[in-house]
Design a protein around this motif. Structure first.
Motif, PDB file in Angstrom:
ATOM      1  N   ARG A 125      48.556  46.175  30.174  1.00  0.00           N
ATOM      2  CA  ARG A 125      48.086  45.963  31.539  1.00  0.00           C
ATOM      3  C   ARG A 125      46.631  46.391  31.746  1.00  0.00           C
ATOM      4  N   LYS A 126      46.261  47.561  31.242  1.00  0.00           N
ATOM      5  CA  LYS A 126      44.902  48.061  31.484  1.00  0.00           C
ATOM      6  C   LYS A 126      43.854  47.162  30.824  1.00  0.00           C
ATOM      7  N   ASP A 127      44.218  46.520  29.698  1.00  0.00           N
ATOM      8  CA  ASP A 127      43.284  45.604  29.047  1.00  0.00           C
ATOM      9  C   ASP A 127      42.966  44.424  29.953  1.00  0.00           C
ATOM     10  N   LEU A 128      44.002  43.829  30.525  1.00  0.00           N
ATOM     11  CA  LEU A 128      43.815  42.643  31.354  1.00  0.00           C
ATOM     12  C   LEU A 128      43.325  42.976  32.763  1.00  0.00           C
ATOM     13  N   GLU A 129      43.701  44.156  33.252  1.00  0.00           N
ATOM     14  CA  GLU A 129      43.271  44.543  34.601  1.00  0.00           C
ATOM     15  C   GLU A 129      41.756  44.690  34.677  1.00  0.00           C
ATOM     16  N   ALA A 130      41.123  44.987  33.550  1.00  0.00           N
ATOM     17  CA  ALA A 130      39.660  45.062  33.521  1.00  0.00           C
ATOM     18  C   ALA A 130      39.029  43.720  33.866  1.00  0.00           C
ATOM     19  N   PHE A 131      39.794  42.642  33.707  1.00  0.00           N
ATOM     20  CA  PHE A 131      39.297  41.297  34.022  1.00  0.00           C
ATOM     21  C   PHE A 131      39.853  40.791  35.350  1.00  0.00           C
ATOM     22  N   THR A 132      41.143  40.948  35.580  1.00  0.00           N
ATOM     23  CA  THR A 132      41.723  40.458  36.833  1.00  0.00           C
ATOM     24  C   THR A 132      41.104  41.141  38.037  1.00  0.00           C
ATOM     25  N   SER A 133      40.712  42.404  37.885  1.00  0.00           N
ATOM     26  CA  SER A 133      40.094  43.133  38.993  1.00  0.00           C
ATOM     27  C   SER A 133      38.725  42.569  39.353  1.00  0.00           C
ATOM     28  N   ARG A 134      38.170  41.741  38.465  1.00  0.00           N
ATOM     29  CA  ARG A 134      36.874  41.096  38.718  1.00  0.00           C
ATOM     30  C   ARG A 134      37.031  39.615  39.044  1.00  0.00           C
ATOM     31  N   GLY A 135      38.251  39.174  39.329  1.00  0.00           N
ATOM     32  CA  GLY A 135      38.470  37.788  39.716  1.00  0.00           C
ATOM     33  C   GLY A 135      38.668  36.830  38.563  1.00  0.00           C
ATOM     34  N   ILE A 136      38.946  37.352  37.368  1.00  0.00           N
ATOM     35  CA  ILE A 136      39.180  36.510  36.197  1.00  0.00           C
ATOM     36  C   ILE A 136      40.680  36.400  35.962  1.00  0.00           C
ATOM     37  N   GLY A 137      41.175  35.159  35.818  1.00  0.00           N
ATOM     38  CA  GLY A 137      42.597  34.935  35.618  1.00  0.00           C
ATOM     39  C   GLY A 137      43.009  35.151  34.178  1.00  0.00           C
ATOM     40  N   VAL A 138      44.296  34.917  33.904  1.00  0.00           N
ATOM     41  CA  VAL A 138      44.851  35.159  32.573  1.00  0.00           C
ATOM     42  C   VAL A 138      45.546  33.917  32.041  1.00  0.00           C
ATOM     43  N   LEU A 157      50.627  41.064  37.634  1.00  0.00           N
ATOM     44  CA  LEU A 157      49.252  41.556  37.672  1.00  0.00           C
ATOM     45  C   LEU A 157      48.334  40.537  38.333  1.00  0.00           C
ATOM     46  N   CYS A 158      48.488  39.275  37.946  1.00  0.00           N
ATOM     47  CA  CYS A 158      47.647  38.219  38.521  1.00  0.00           C
ATOM     48  C   CYS A 158      47.910  38.050  40.006  1.00  0.00           C
ATOM     49  N   ASN A 159      49.172  38.129  40.401  1.00  0.00           N
ATOM     50  CA  ASN A 159      49.486  38.036  41.821  1.00  0.00           C
ATOM     51  C   ASN A 159      48.883  39.198  42.595  1.00  0.00           C
ATOM     52  N   GLN A 160      48.855  40.373  41.985  1.00  0.00           N
ATOM     53  CA  GLN A 160      48.267  41.543  42.646  1.00  0.00           C
ATOM     54  C   GLN A 160      46.793  41.313  42.953  1.00  0.00           C
ATOM     55  N   TYR A 161      46.080  40.711  42.015  1.00  0.00           N
ATOM     56  CA  TYR A 161      44.644  40.504  42.198  1.00  0.00           C
ATOM     57  C   TYR A 161      44.290  39.091  42.663  1.00  0.00           C
ATOM     58  N   LYS A 162      45.326  38.297  42.958  1.00  0.00           N
ATOM     59  CA  LYS A 162      45.127  36.951  43.500  1.00  0.00           C
ATOM     60  C   LYS A 162      44.284  36.079  42.568  1.00  0.00           C
ATOM     61  N   LEU A 178      61.131  29.382  32.784  1.00  0.00           N
ATOM     62  CA  LEU A 178      60.641  30.740  32.559  1.00  0.00           C
ATOM     63  C   LEU A 178      59.330  30.989  33.307  1.00  0.00           C
ATOM     64  N   CYS A 179      58.464  29.979  33.347  1.00  0.00           N
ATOM     65  CA  CYS A 179      57.211  30.106  34.110  1.00  0.00           C
ATOM     66  C   CYS A 179      57.497  30.343  35.583  1.00  0.00           C
ATOM     67  N   LEU A 180      58.434  29.592  36.125  1.00  0.00           N
ATOM     68  CA  LEU A 180      58.798  29.748  37.528  1.00  0.00           C
ATOM     69  C   LEU A 180      59.384  31.127  37.798  1.00  0.00           C
ATOM     70  N   GLN A 181      60.302  31.536  36.940  1.00  0.00           N
ATOM     71  CA  GLN A 181      60.957  32.830  37.136  1.00  0.00           C
ATOM     72  C   GLN A 181      59.959  33.985  37.075  1.00  0.00           C
ATOM     73  N   ALA A 182      58.964  33.843  36.205  1.00  0.00           N
ATOM     74  CA  ALA A 182      57.972  34.908  36.048  1.00  0.00           C
ATOM     75  C   ALA A 182      56.974  34.940  37.200  1.00  0.00           C
ATOM     76  N   GLY A 183      56.732  33.796  37.818  1.00  0.00           N
ATOM     77  CA  GLY A 183      55.748  33.726  38.893  1.00  0.00           C
ATOM     78  C   GLY A 183      54.404  33.204  38.452  1.00  0.00           C
ATOM     79  N   ALA A 184      54.366  32.465  37.320  1.00  0.00           N
ATOM     80  CA  ALA A 184      53.116  31.859  36.863  1.00  0.00           C
ATOM     81  C   ALA A 184      52.715  30.726  37.799  1.00  0.00           C
ATOM     82  N   HIS A 185      51.445  30.362  37.766  1.00  0.00           N
ATOM     83  CA  HIS A 185      50.929  29.336  38.667  1.00  0.00           C
ATOM     84  C   HIS A 185      50.720  27.992  37.991  1.00  0.00           C
ATOM     85  N   SER A 186      50.524  27.987  36.668  1.00  0.00           N
ATOM     86  CA  SER A 186      50.292  26.727  35.958  1.00  0.00           C
ATOM     87  C   SER A 186      50.639  26.902  34.486  1.00  0.00           C
TER      88      SER A 186
END
Length: 238
Positions: A125-138, A157-162, A178-186
């Protein structure tokens, strides 16, 4: 909270190299294209295009044991970056450490575009949060085991940072679920472009989901406009 309350839409992307029959099936649902340096050397894909994103091509290079060639990727960025839903930051296949090490350099070079960092095996999480917190998706990549085990926490995490949560290598109805259940967008996958039965089954499932899960009477033109380019998060997350 049920699926119909949480998720307004799941946007599908496919590789563009496909036959006439596949294109006919694709036309039954507004699939979008994932363009890559490995595609056929043609721009005919822009005809009747519902939208597109730009992949970096690193997956193909890595599977072939070849070093990443940035020139074809940058050529695509120059030619099509302005209209892209998002651009996948160059990564190193199955290598979290090197992917993170090169990310900042590429973020600077691709400044101004909507970007996704590729999640690889071993990232937390901390690896990706360094990017999502700046508006970068995953873009969830990596091995199948990592992808399936990481979908939910990465999507949360992505939903948290929109920001956008995109899942790569989705080539079955089961993976769509599985994508739907997880909450992925695409998601994207090459299977629908390569195999007509896969294209038919997945398109049929998306049409079914449109009726059963997503808001009735909602035009896709309205849906796709929910990719806000400044943060490219769907409006329903705002």
């Amino acid at each position: 909270m049920g699926l119909i309350d949480r998720y307004t839409h799941l946007i599908p992307y496919s590789a563009i190299s496909c036959g006439k029959q596949n294109k006919k099936v694709f036309s039954q649902y507004p699939w979008r294209w994932m363009i890559s340096p490995s595609r056929p050397n043609s721009n005919s894909w822009k005809q009747n295009c519902n939208g597109y994103a730009i992949d970096n091509g690193a997956f193909v290079y890595g599977k072939r044991g070849l070093p990443f060639d940035e020139k074809p990727f940058l050529k695509d960025v120059d030619a099509f970056g302005e209209g892209a839903d998002f651009i996948v930051i160059p990564d190193v296949l199955y290598n979290a450490e090197e992917t993170l090490a090169i990310a900042e350099r590429w973020i600077e070079r691709l400044k101004g575009y909507p970007l996704l960092i590729v999640a690889q095996d071993g990232m937390v999480r901390k690896d990706l949060e360094a990017f999502t917190s700046r508006g970068i998706g995953v873009f969830i990549g990596g091995s199948t085991e990592f992808k399936l085990g990481s979908m939910t926490w990465v999507a949360d995490l992505c939903n948290q940072y929109k920001v956008l949560c995109h899942v790569g290598r989705v080539n079955s109805v089961k993976r769509i679920a599985l994508c739907l259940q997880a909450g992925a967008h695409s998601f994207d996958g090459s299977g629908p472009a390569r195999f007509e039965p896969t294209c038919r089954v997945m398109t049929r499932k998306l049409c079914q989901l449109e009726q059963e899960l997503f808001k009735r009477g909602q035009d896709f033109a309205e849906i796709k406009n929910k990719y806000i380019k400044t943060s490219y998060a769907p409006d329903y997350l705002m």
